[in-house]
Design a protein around this motif. Sequence first.
Motif, short mmCIF file in Angstrom:
data_model
loop_
_atom_site.label_atom_id
_atom_site.label_comp_id
_atom_site.label_asym_id
_atom_site.label_seq_id
_atom_site.Cartn_x
_atom_site.Cartn_y
_atom_site.Cartn_z
N LEU A 12 0.81 -1.22 0.00
CA LEU A 12 0.00 0.00 0.00
C LEU A 12 0.84 1.27 0.00
CD1 LEU A 12 -2.75 -1.02 2.60
CD2 LEU A 12 -2.76 -1.30 0.11
N GLY A 13 2.11 1.14 0.29
CA GLY A 13 2.98 2.31 0.37
C GLY A 13 3.74 2.32 1.68
N HIS A 14 3.98 3.53 2.22
CA HIS A 14 4.71 3.69 3.47
C HIS A 14 3.87 4.51 4.45
CE1 HIS A 14 8.07 2.46 0.93
NE2 HIS A 14 8.80 2.28 2.02
N VAL A 15 3.98 4.15 5.71
CA VAL A 15 3.36 4.90 6.80
C VAL A 15 4.44 5.25 7.81
CG1 VAL A 15 1.64 4.89 8.64
CG2 VAL A 15 1.13 3.78 6.48
N LEU A 16 4.72 6.52 7.97
CA LEU A 16 5.77 6.99 8.88
C LEU A 16 7.11 6.33 8.55
CD1 LEU A 16 3.85 7.05 12.29
CD2 LEU A 16 4.15 8.90 10.62
N GLY A 17 7.33 6.04 7.28
CA GLY A 17 8.59 5.44 6.86
C GLY A 17 8.61 3.93 6.85
N PHE A 18 7.52 3.28 7.28
CA PHE A 18 7.48 1.82 7.33
C PHE A 18 6.70 1.28 6.13
CE2 PHE A 18 7.26 3.25 11.84
CZ PHE A 18 8.54 2.88 12.22
N PRO A 19 7.26 0.32 5.38
CA PRO A 19 6.50 -0.30 4.28
C PRO A 19 5.24 -0.97 4.82
CG PRO A 19 8.83 -0.86 4.13
CD PRO A 19 8.63 -0.20 5.47
#
Length: 399
Positions: A30-37
């Motif tokens: 889905l992408g990255h959240v706060l730098g986390f894949p």
Amino acid sequence: MPVAFDGMSQRERRSPRRGAALLGRRGVRLGHVLGFPLYLSPSWLLLAFAVTFVYGESLRADRPDLPAAGGYALGLAFVGSLVLSVLLHELGHALAGRRLGIGVRAITLELLGGYTEMEGDAPRPRVEALVSLAGPAASLLLTLAAGAAAAAVPRDTLAGQFLVQVAVSNAIITVFNALPGLPLDGGRALHALIWAGTGDPHRGREVAGRAGQVLAGGCVVGGWALYQVSALSLIGIVFTVIVAGSIWFGATGAVRLGRAGRRLHLVDVDRLARPLYRVPSGTALAEAERRAAADGAPGAALVVVGPDDRVRAVVHEAAADAVPPERRDWVAVDDVARGLDPARTLPAGTRGSDVLKAVQADPVGEYLVTAGEDVVGILRVADLARVLEPGAPKPGKSG
């Protein structure tokens, strides 16, 4: 009411190759959240459908005037709240891990919850406890926030009922994950506590895994008892058994890992490696085995050598065993041998966890034990597994 549980993972996995398809081993990226894949497992689609339907039908039964589309829309919104709840739970783990120096590979949302994939084990009990409890702490904050919002609106409204459901679901996530048994967060905290008290992380993992097995059994017994008194539906008992099965497998894996860790001092390539018995290329399998037995080396690893006496291939034990007795005089050792793979080598003198890390990428078959450019022995992973299993006979050089 779905119960999402966390499986914070420290398993070593190979990262997807660059340019790989969007749907990878972990799921849809889905992408990255706060730098986390961030990945979403396709199994979430099953949960989304089930929750949307059950929630919508239940809401329409309480409110006959509500259109079907409206009920299902609220059900889908509730699914979205569950996704967000699990994501915030996992972000608690991930942020704590990053803060305390443990790398995070990815966050994956699955059917029964999610897991945060760490790059390695916690270096100290305190770090293990803080990272594991950060997830339930995030869920608790979300429970309080949803509860406060629910208290601010009338209970008999759709918004009020929805917020109550969100608060209750997060409360369940918080309490359930805090239970003291692996692979749940409370089990990791228990592992950390025993590790701190005994100085032995492997013992802590085994004890916490046993506690997880007890919890899994308790889930099944408790769910069946509630079903017998009609306090739990058939769907509910099926879901309970699925959750219990997931806990059981995770707990059993933890027990085995703990036992293996306590026996790491026995893992020594020099001791476990089987000596080589060289046979020329083209030798019949039966003849090679007869020569090895006559020379007092029945447990040695058969290797195929060329005219220069250099090792060309290693006879694969399983392939050789599969040859019928009446065919062994007609099958050459070359036909049941594997060529040398430079990636499947271990230097002489390798010990303990270094051996496990080396064989982790391909935990089957054989590895060449080398001293410089010379092959001096063969490590069969089956021999290594027997050492790590409690009570298993220790493999010797004679087999």
